[in-house]
Scaffold this active site. Structure first.
Site, short mmCIF file in Angstrom:
data_model
loop_
_atom_site.label_atom_id
_atom_site.label_comp_id
_atom_site.label_asym_id
_atom_site.label_seq_id
_atom_site.Cartn_x
_atom_site.Cartn_y
_atom_site.Cartn_z
N ASP A 1 -8.47 -4.89 -6.42
CA ASP A 1 -8.16 -3.93 -5.37
C ASP A 1 -9.02 -2.68 -5.51
O ASP A 1 -8.91 -1.95 -6.50
CB ASP A 1 -6.67 -3.56 -5.46
N SER B 1 0.85 -1.19 0.00
CA SER B 1 0.00 0.00 0.00
C SER B 1 0.90 1.25 0.00
O SER B 1 1.70 1.42 -0.90
CB SER B 1 -0.96 -0.04 1.19
N HIS C 1 -6.76 -5.68 -2.00
CA HIS C 1 -5.69 -4.86 -1.44
C HIS C 1 -4.85 -5.72 -0.49
O HIS C 1 -5.01 -5.69 0.72
CB HIS C 1 -6.29 -3.67 -0.71
#
Length: 659
Positions: free
Chosen positions: A569, A482, A601
């Site tokens: 995602d 991330s 994600h």
């Protein structure tokens, strides 16, 4: 530069198999039913994490309650009347979480929120209202969650509050909505009182951007006379504040100069806060109510490690307690308060008992402008014989960067730290500016600093490690997911000589397109994103976002790069990885890209996570000189696709042929 210490250490330390670190835990997330009659936990069933239940008096009589065959169940909780277990799950990582209920006696499973493209959120659960809970649903408008009352016996949903622009609601113990929160154009929030379903015209509290991540209501006591807040207004770190509902007067119950108040322990009968945690370098529990003084003292004396109370019965006679020793797998205990006795229920990963797990060293690193960066260092086994947190000779290092960025690294067992240390690397995780938990000034110091001062903090940490003899300048990799993936891309583009290689997991490469594709249910937080990252609606903001986007510096990359991405995602769209891979291919810069069509994600399915990590450690080995478990057939059960660069990752082409 040779690394004799790492090589010598690796030779004598057993390799911990990837499956033991990243496969399914044997058991996790123990819970007690509110009436104390049942125990539940999550454990594999036919290789997929499912919910199991057993009589509290006889845990050996456990039986599986759910039968998921693809997507692991990762969290569950009990209905207030103890008749069923509730859980949420999504499909393929799309984060459209649906709520399910399973009757404990019959095993009948019911989809309680049967809607497409809908994200269910829990708004309120009461210890005293047993037959219903409050659920938020964005099936009418994807941006806003309408509040519904869910009848737990019939499954009927009844609209309680239509939401036309509120970030969220706070309910009292009677499940009456009492507070509505609304985002403001400056990135702050306003809080409005509610009565009889009506939101008052004027807010009773307003906070600005600086307090937006450190101030908010925690909830009411059972008698509705006291409202608890975490509150940084008028101070830096978030304090625990009690507000008298009738008069509006507030009093500070607890505060700490270095860290925000973290989690709380509240009496299940009265809702009154009994203890709280503060986490600076390590988590510490502190008392408010002497009624639990003996309990916390006993648990601290009896259980060695990081302690958390995760479940309490309505009668408050039994608790579920977890302990994390860091250098051994975490264990879960049943605590009998009257008898002052703990009974071990299970160890989460018994296959790691006796494995060469290493210590984690909490430390402070000074940034170039004087800011203190709370950080955590793990060293390969055998390199630090005196235990002072410094190896006898420099070892290769992985800078492992946390996501968020509005999150934090913490002290405790960390599977990536243990894995990479076992492979011969020092592992350093840094709470760079913008991280949460250390007060609002530390968060605000990261505003509009993606790729600049936030990244400088990471470089300063590497410099600290080099100067301190932890590692050598030419033996450092950067890795993260991330925001940590973004930091990896920033590392290999903005500071192309700082790292030997990078591993980017679901990281954004273009901040403008990142903000274009954030999920609609993040609407309330959009202005905060703009104020803290850059505003894509202004010319100045667009220029800033472009300047801070690694995509536009792709031609500077000159070290090996591995990218992992979930196709579904919703936070960091697959396009973020597609774009940078395309840019690198156009410039004939080597890159390896692994795509998982059934992930979002991050990689929730262990078979996919193990597959990516198998490639990662074999990618790092020639880069840093550590060791690796061969990829072998690790990709075989996964959905891994390799759109680009299989030839640049050692062993990947062969593994694909096996798959």
């Amino acid at each position: 530069m040779s690394m004799p210490a790492a090589a010598a250490t690796s030779a004598g330390v057993p390799l911990i198999e990837r499956t033991k670190l990243f496969g399914n835990p044997s058991k996790t997330q123990g819970r007690l039913s509110p009436d104390g009659k049942w125990l539940s936990w999550i454990a594999p069933r036919d290789g997929v994490l499912n919910i199991w239940v057993a009589p509290a008096a006889d845990p050996a009589k456990a039986r599986p309650l759910t039968a998921e065959t693809q997507r692991p169940i990762r969290q569950h909780f009990w209905a207030p009347d103890s008749s069923q277990i509730l859980f949420i799950n999504d499909k393929g990582g799309d984060e459209n979480f649906l709520l399910y209920g399973v009757n404990v006696t019959t095993g009948v499973e019911t989809l309680l929120t049967p809607f497409e493209k809908t994200r269910a959120e829990i708004v309120g659960i009461s210890n005293h209202v047993k037959d219903r809970i409050l659920v938020g649903l964005n099936n009418r408008d994807p941006r806003w969650h309408d509040v519904h009352s869910l009848d737990l016996k019939t499954g009927k949903l009844s609209l309680v509050q239509r939401n036309d622009g509120y970030a969220g609601y706070t309910a009292d113990d009677a499940l009456t909505l009492r507070i509505a929160a609304k985002a403001t154009p400056d990135g702050g929030q306003q809080f409005f009182r509610m009565a009889n379903g009506q939101v008052e015209a004027e807010p009773f509290a307003t906070i600005g951007l600086d307090d937006a991540l450190t101030t908010g209501p925690l909830g009411f006591t059972a008698d509705n006379k006291t409202l608890y807040w975490v509150d940084s207004r008028g101070r830096d770190t978030a304090a625990l504040v009690a507000q008298d509902v009738a008069s509006g007067r507030t009093s500070i119950l607890a505060e700490d100069g270095k860290a925000d108040i973290g989690t709380i322990l509240a009496d299940p009968k009265t809702g009154r806060v009994q203890a709280y945690s503060v986490e600076y370098l390590r988590n510490e529990w502190k008392l408010i109510d002497p009624a639990v003084k003996g309990d916390l003292a006993y648990l601290k004396a009896e259980l060695k490690g990081e302690i958390n109370v995760t479940s309490r019965t309505d009668a408050d006679d039994e608790w579920i307690v977890t302990v994390d020793p860091v250098t051994a797998p975490a264990a879960t205990y049943l605590y009998d308060r009257k008898a002052k006795r703990v009974t071990r229920l299970f160890v989460g990963r018994p296959e790691l008992e006796g494995a060469p797990l290493v210590a984690m060293h909490p430390l402070e690193i000074r940034a170039r402008d004087g800011l203190t960066l709370t950080s955590y260092l793990s060293l390969p086994a055998g390199t630090d014989p005196d235990g002072d947190g410094k190896p006898g000779a420099p070892v290769p290092m992985v800078l492992f960067v946390h996501g968020g960025p509005w999150a934090r690294d913490s002290y405790g067992y960390h599977s990536y730290h243990q894995w990479l240390a076992n492979r011969g690397y020092a592992v350093l995780s840094v709470n760079y500016r913008g991280s949460t938990g250390f007060g609002k000034k530390f968060i605000s110091a990261g505003d509009l600093q993606w790729g600049t001062r936030m990244h400088d903090d990471l470089i300063d940490a590497v410099d600290w490690a080099v100067k301190g003899g932890i590692t050598a300048r030419d033996k450092v990799a950067i890795m993260g997911g991330s925001y940590g993936g973004y930091a990896t891309l920033a590392g290999v583009t903005f500071t192309p000589d700082a790292f030997r290689c990078g591993v980017d997991i679901v990281g954004p490469s273009n901040l403008f397109t990142l903000l274009q594709t954030i999920p609609p249910y993040w609407e309330a937080g959009k202005q905060q994103f703009y104020k803290r990252m850059g505003d894509p609606t202004t010319e100045e903001g667009r220029a800033l976002l472009k300047e801070r986007s690694p995509l536009f510096k792709a031609d500077a990359i000159k070290v090996p790069l591995l990218i992992g991405q979930g196709a579904n995602d919703p936070r960091v769209n697959v396009r973020e990885s597609d774009q940078i891979v395309k840019a690198m291919e156009a410039r004939k810069i080597p890159v390896t890209y692994i795509l998982f069509p059934d992930e979002g994600h991050g990689f929730a399915r262990p078979v996919n996570n193990i597959a990516f990590n198998a490639v990662t450690e074999n990618f790092l080995k020639p880069c840093l000189g550590g060791r690796a478990e061969p990829i072998g057939d690790a990709l075989k059960g996964s959905t891994a696709q390799v759109p680009a660069g299989a030839q640049f990752a050692p062993g990947l082409s062969e593994a694909l042929s096996i798959k």
